[in-house]
Write a protein that holds these residues in place. Sequence first.
Motif, PDB file in Angstrom:
ATOM      1  N   ALA A  88       0.831  -1.205   0.000  1.00  0.00           N
ATOM      2  CA  ALA A  88       0.000   0.000   0.000  1.00  0.00           C
ATOM      3  C   ALA A  88       0.861   1.248   0.000  1.00  0.00           C
ATOM      4  N   ASP A  89       0.358   2.301  -0.662  1.00  0.00           N
ATOM      5  CA  ASP A  89       0.954   3.627  -0.556  1.00  0.00           C
ATOM      6  C   ASP A  89      -0.168   4.612  -0.240  1.00  0.00           C
ATOM      7  N   ALA A  90       0.001   5.871  -0.516  1.00  0.00           N
ATOM      8  CA  ALA A  90      -0.958   6.891  -0.079  1.00  0.00           C
ATOM      9  C   ALA A  90      -2.365   6.734  -0.649  1.00  0.00           C
ATOM     10  N   LYS A  91      -2.494   6.331  -1.931  1.00  0.00           N
ATOM     11  CA  LYS A  91      -3.816   6.307  -2.556  1.00  0.00           C
ATOM     12  C   LYS A  91      -4.193   5.008  -3.238  1.00  0.00           C
ATOM     13  N   GLU A  92      -3.284   4.039  -3.291  1.00  0.00           N
ATOM     14  CA  GLU A  92      -3.609   2.748  -3.892  1.00  0.00           C
ATOM     15  C   GLU A  92      -2.643   1.688  -3.404  1.00  0.00           C
ATOM     16  N   GLY A  93      -2.959   0.447  -3.738  1.00  0.00           N
ATOM     17  CA  GLY A  93      -2.100  -0.656  -3.355  1.00  0.00           C
ATOM     18  C   GLY A  93      -2.403  -1.867  -4.205  1.00  0.00           C
ATOM     19  N   GLU A  94      -1.895  -3.015  -3.776  1.00  0.00           N
ATOM     20  CA  GLU A  94      -2.165  -4.277  -4.454  1.00  0.00           C
ATOM     21  C   GLU A  94      -2.779  -5.238  -3.455  1.00  0.00           C
ATOM     22  N   ILE A  95      -3.807  -5.943  -3.927  1.00  0.00           N
ATOM     23  CA  ILE A  95      -4.439  -6.963  -3.091  1.00  0.00           C
ATOM     24  C   ILE A  95      -4.227  -8.328  -3.727  1.00  0.00           C
ATOM     25  N   MET A  96      -4.336  -9.358  -2.923  1.00  0.00           N
ATOM     26  CA  MET A  96      -4.250 -10.719  -3.422  1.00  0.00           C
ATOM     27  C   MET A  96      -5.535 -11.441  -3.055  1.00  0.00           C
ATOM     28  N   LEU A  97      -6.226 -11.943  -4.083  1.00  0.00           N
ATOM     29  CA  LEU A  97      -7.408 -12.767  -3.873  1.00  0.00           C
ATOM     30  C   LEU A  97      -6.961 -14.224  -3.812  1.00  0.00           C
ATOM     31  N   THR A  98      -7.630 -15.020  -3.001  1.00  0.00           N
ATOM     32  CA  THR A  98      -7.223 -16.416  -2.864  1.00  0.00           C
ATOM     33  C   THR A  98      -7.948 -17.355  -3.812  1.00  0.00           C
ATOM     34  N   SER A  99      -9.179 -17.028  -4.192  1.00  0.00           N
ATOM     35  CA  SER A  99      -9.925 -17.922  -5.059  1.00  0.00           C
ATOM     36  C   SER A  99     -10.824 -17.115  -5.981  1.00  0.00           C
ATOM     37  N   PRO A 100     -10.466 -16.977  -7.232  1.00  0.00           N
ATOM     38  CA  PRO A 100      -9.282 -17.487  -7.894  1.00  0.00           C
ATOM     39  C   PRO A 100      -8.049 -16.667  -7.507  1.00  0.00           C
ATOM     40  N   PRO A 101      -6.851 -17.242  -7.650  1.00  0.00           N
ATOM     41  CA  PRO A 101      -5.634 -16.519  -7.260  1.00  0.00           C
ATOM     42  C   PRO A 101      -5.359 -15.348  -8.210  1.00  0.00           C
ATOM     43  N   ILE A 102      -5.496 -14.143  -7.687  1.00  0.00           N
ATOM     44  CA  ILE A 102      -5.340 -12.919  -8.484  1.00  0.00           C
ATOM     45  C   ILE A 102      -4.614 -11.875  -7.640  1.00  0.00           C
ATOM     46  N   VAL A 103      -3.705 -11.141  -8.269  1.00  0.00           N
ATOM     47  CA  VAL A 103      -3.125  -9.940  -7.668  1.00  0.00           C
ATOM     48  C   VAL A 103      -3.667  -8.780  -8.485  1.00  0.00           C
TER      49      VAL A 103
END
Length: 57
Positions: A4-19
Amino acid sequence: MVRADAKEGEIMLTSPPIVAKCQGVDLPEGREISVRLVEVDSSGRRIVFAYDGVATT
């Protein structure tokens, strides 16, 4: 929330596996959060989620 940074980030979903990208302020890095889908571009293979301030753990 993976990164994460000030206004966005990256998430990881587990099913289905997605970043994926996640928009939002004060993203809680390293925590499980609730997000909503805001954009899908199937031809560009891009999805974007938004965080509305609800951490689940």
